[in-house]
Design a protein around this motif. Structure first.
Motif, short mmCIF file in Angstrom:
data_model
loop_
_atom_site.label_atom_id
_atom_site.label_comp_id
_atom_site.label_asym_id
_atom_site.label_seq_id
_atom_site.Cartn_x
_atom_site.Cartn_y
_atom_site.Cartn_z
N ARG A 117 0.79 -1.25 -0.02
CA ARG A 117 -0.17 -0.11 0.07
C ARG A 117 0.99 1.11 -0.01
O ARG A 117 1.72 1.54 0.98
CB ARG A 117 -0.91 -0.10 1.22
CG ARG A 117 -2.13 -1.19 1.26
CD ARG A 117 -2.87 -1.06 2.48
NE ARG A 117 -2.33 -1.50 3.58
CZ ARG A 117 -2.00 -2.75 4.07
NH1 ARG A 117 -2.53 -3.69 3.41
NH2 ARG A 117 -1.29 -3.08 5.20
N GLY A 167 1.26 5.28 0.08
CA GLY A 167 0.74 6.73 0.49
C GLY A 167 1.55 7.80 -0.02
O GLY A 167 2.72 7.63 -0.37
N ARG A 214 -5.25 7.09 -0.19
CA ARG A 214 -4.24 7.00 1.13
C ARG A 214 -3.34 8.24 1.24
O ARG A 214 -2.11 7.99 1.44
CB ARG A 214 -3.33 5.58 0.84
CG ARG A 214 -4.07 4.47 0.43
CD ARG A 214 -3.23 3.02 0.52
NE ARG A 214 -3.07 2.90 2.02
CZ ARG A 214 -3.84 2.39 2.73
NH1 ARG A 214 -4.83 1.87 2.24
NH2 ARG A 214 -3.44 1.96 3.95
N ASN A 261 0.45 1.75 5.74
CA ASN A 261 1.04 1.83 4.15
C ASN A 261 2.52 1.15 4.48
O ASN A 261 3.06 1.28 5.41
CB ASN A 261 1.28 3.22 3.87
CG ASN A 261 0.14 3.98 3.32
OD1 ASN A 261 -0.95 3.50 2.81
ND2 ASN A 261 0.06 5.19 3.70
#
Length: 598
Positions: A187, A189, A231, A258
């Motif tokens: 993930r 960000g 995000r 993240n």
């Protein structure tokens, strides 16, 4: 005039307000000044009394607003200058440093409506100064040099770094971002590109990288922006705080955490230092197609309004920041210093290892042009908050005028082509509509709705709103004897836009005209503005973006009308510039809507 008032992230001021003398001065009683300077200088050197005793009455005070990341180092230099009795033209220097968020200062300076309460601004990037000056109404800024630098990187936690092949594998910005946003395990960000220079520089680097590596660059960047928008954090520090920490078990899969973020080398250095001694928590990727850098420009604020003493003291303090003691402090805090070799220990402490950072020839091409940054910011605004734009095109007879340098192509010909091209920059969720206007167009009315404002839908498919608009753009034709019916049209379209306002989208009108109102039977300008102000609602904002095409358009008239709705006006000499201006306007007006209230 009032003064800007911002919440200080960290302040060394005593809370006092003080009157500011803003005029050039000439020293008087030179012999007395020299005598006092010599006496106090000797006293300071012998330690007979403190700064307050020796300089309180004649010290030159400089207020300096600094980016929060560099503010502690700058404040320490100011304290040292005070303790050591550092002088500028014989006078001691009293430099007060406050930490202020860059985007907040930029927004306030860009309005130009108040006198700033500081003589120097030290943001983390020239991006902010460019944004202030781009409005045309901003407080003047004079760049005096750069204090520090820090390249923008992709910082990952250890597990993500391993998955991405750190440190041996090098990536381009486009491929690394695609890898980080296409995996459920990774993930990515970022700081909000509208409020973070790091986020904007990184996303623009992704856009440039995609252009050089793929024919589907728009799709690649839009996908990356859409993924990041889910995000995003307000600041770089907040983005770093979202990273999963292995020791707490967060790296295993907390959806709110993240595994990687866009981060400056200095911010990664500070993050690792905060975790204690040992192996750095973060792994830094320096993309192989070049890392742009935060450049910490030292800006004199409204220099012509500074007194001679203030101007010289501000310049003297910048020289202090370039002295060895200050540079050592900057390096210890993770900043690179201009013109000096980068210590390997700094890079390692931040999380870099060979072959990271990349040192090839392409690294020198990392500087990003301002127009590309502007386009990215406009695209980001649209992506994060899908747009609902009603486009209103002047089809009066004067739009048949040929555009200089474009053969026989008329203003309307080039406008049609530009609007069709601009469609490619909008997502399927964006809503676009089209009206045309000219006197005699539709009976007694000066305007006609051609395509209601609806979502565009996917590109390349028949029957979509995008296809209907393309056909409608092609069908625009000038009314030979038609005049410009601007006022009635603007009011009618604004009422419709207010009635059909869509929540959670960027609602706006885009009016394109090459003339001023010529309908003598229409509402007056003053009545139009009064009515627009009455209809305008902060709860359902619909700013008007007015674009004057060619030298005959009345820009002042358009600006006055647009400002009644919270919008703005622009002038282009060539209709081909319309697309870039629309993006710039969306960014500018969108930022006003997001700005914190004073």
């Amino acid at each position: 005039m009032g003064r800007h008032s911002l919440p200080d992230a960290d302040t060394a001021d005593d809370g006092r307000s003080r009157p500011r003398v803003r005029r050039r001065t000439v020293a008087i009683a030179c012999s007395l000044v020299l005598a006092v300077a010599a006496g106090t200088g000797a006293a300071v050197q012998t330690g007979l009394f403190s700064f307050a005793d020796s300089c309180a009455d004649d010290a030159v005070r400089i207020d300096l607003a600094a980016s929060p990341d560099i503010a502690p180092v700058v404040r320490a230099a100011a304290d040292r200058a005070r303790e050591e009795g550092l002088r500028s033209d014989g006078q001691c220097m009293d430099v007060r440093v406050v930490a202020r968020q860059n985007h907040e200062v930029a927004e306030l300076l860009a309005t130009g409506s108040n006198s700033p309460d500081y003589e120097v601004w030290l943001p983390d990037s020239a991006v902010w100064a460019d944004r202030v000056q781009a409005t045309g109404d901003g407080v003047p800024l004079t760049a005096a040099g750069n204090v520090a630098a820090s390249p923008v990187t992709v910082a990952s936690v250890a597990s993500a770094g391993t998955e991405l092949g750190w440190p041996a594998k090098t990536w381009t910005w486009a491929r690394l971002t695609s890898a980080a946003t296409s995996s459920e395990r990774l993930r990515l960000g970022s700081g909000d590109p509208a409020r973070s220079a790091t986020g904007l520089l990184a996303l623009t680097s992704v856009a440039r990288s995609a252009q050089g590596s793929s024919g589907a660059s728009d799709t690649t960047v839009a996908a990356a922006a859409k993924a990041l928008s889910q995000r995003v954090s307000d600041t770089d520090a907040a983005a770093a705080a979202t990273l999963a920490r292995a020791e707490s078990g967060e790296a295993a899969g907390d959806p709110d955490r993240n595994q990687a973020v866009f981060l400056s080398e200095q911010a990664a250095h500070a993050y690792n230092r905060a975790t204690g001694e040992g192996i750095p928590d973060l792994r830094l990727f320096y993309p192989s197609d070049g890392s742009p850098a935060l450049d910490y420009p030292y800006q004199l604020v409204d220099e012509t309004a500074l007194s001679t003493d203030e101007s010289r003291a501000a310049t003297r303090f910048m020289a202090l920041l370039a002295e060895p003691a200050s540079r050592r402090a900057l390096t210890a805090a993770g900043f690179r210093t201009p013109g000096e070799e980068v210590p390997e220990s700094l890079v390692r402490a931040a999380g870099g290892r060979e072959p990271q950072p990349f040192t090839g020839e392409d690294a020198a091409t990392a500087a990003l042009p301002s127009d590309m940054l502007q386009q990215t910011l406009g695209m980001w605004t649209i992506t994060v908050q899908s747009a609902r734009l009603t486009t209103v095109v002047d089809v009066s007879g004067s739009m048949q005028t040929p555009v200089p340098g474009r053969g026989m192509s008329s203003r309307l010909d080039v406008t049609r082509a530009t609007l069709k091209q601009a469609l490619a920059g909008f997502t399927p969720e964006d809503e676009i509509g089209l009206w045309e206007f000219a006197t005699g167009l539709d009976g007694t009315r000066d305007y006609r709705e051609l395509v209601p404002t609806d979502p565009l839908g996917p590109a390349g498919r028949a029957g979509t709103q995008r296809a209907r608009l393309t056909e409608a753009f092609d069908g625009l034709s000038a009314v030979p004897n038609g005049a410009t019916g601007l006022y009635d049209t603007t009011l009618a379209v604004y009422r419709k836009a207010q009635d059909t306002f869509v929540k959670d989208k960027f609602n706006a009108l885009v009016v394109l005209t090459d003339g001023s109102n010529q309908d003598r039977f229409s509402i007056t300008r003053s009545a139009l503005i009064a009515e627009l102000r009455k209809l305008s609602d902060p709860g359902t904002p619909v700013p008007l973006i007015a674009i004057a095409i060619g030298p005959d358009a009345d820009l002042d008239e358009l600006v006055e009308i647009a400002e009644a709705t919270g919008g703005t006006g622009y002038q282009v000499s060539d209709p081909a510039e319309i697309e870039a201006v629309i993006l710039k306007a969306i960014m500018t007006v969108g930022q006003k809507g997001r700005a914190p209230q004073e």
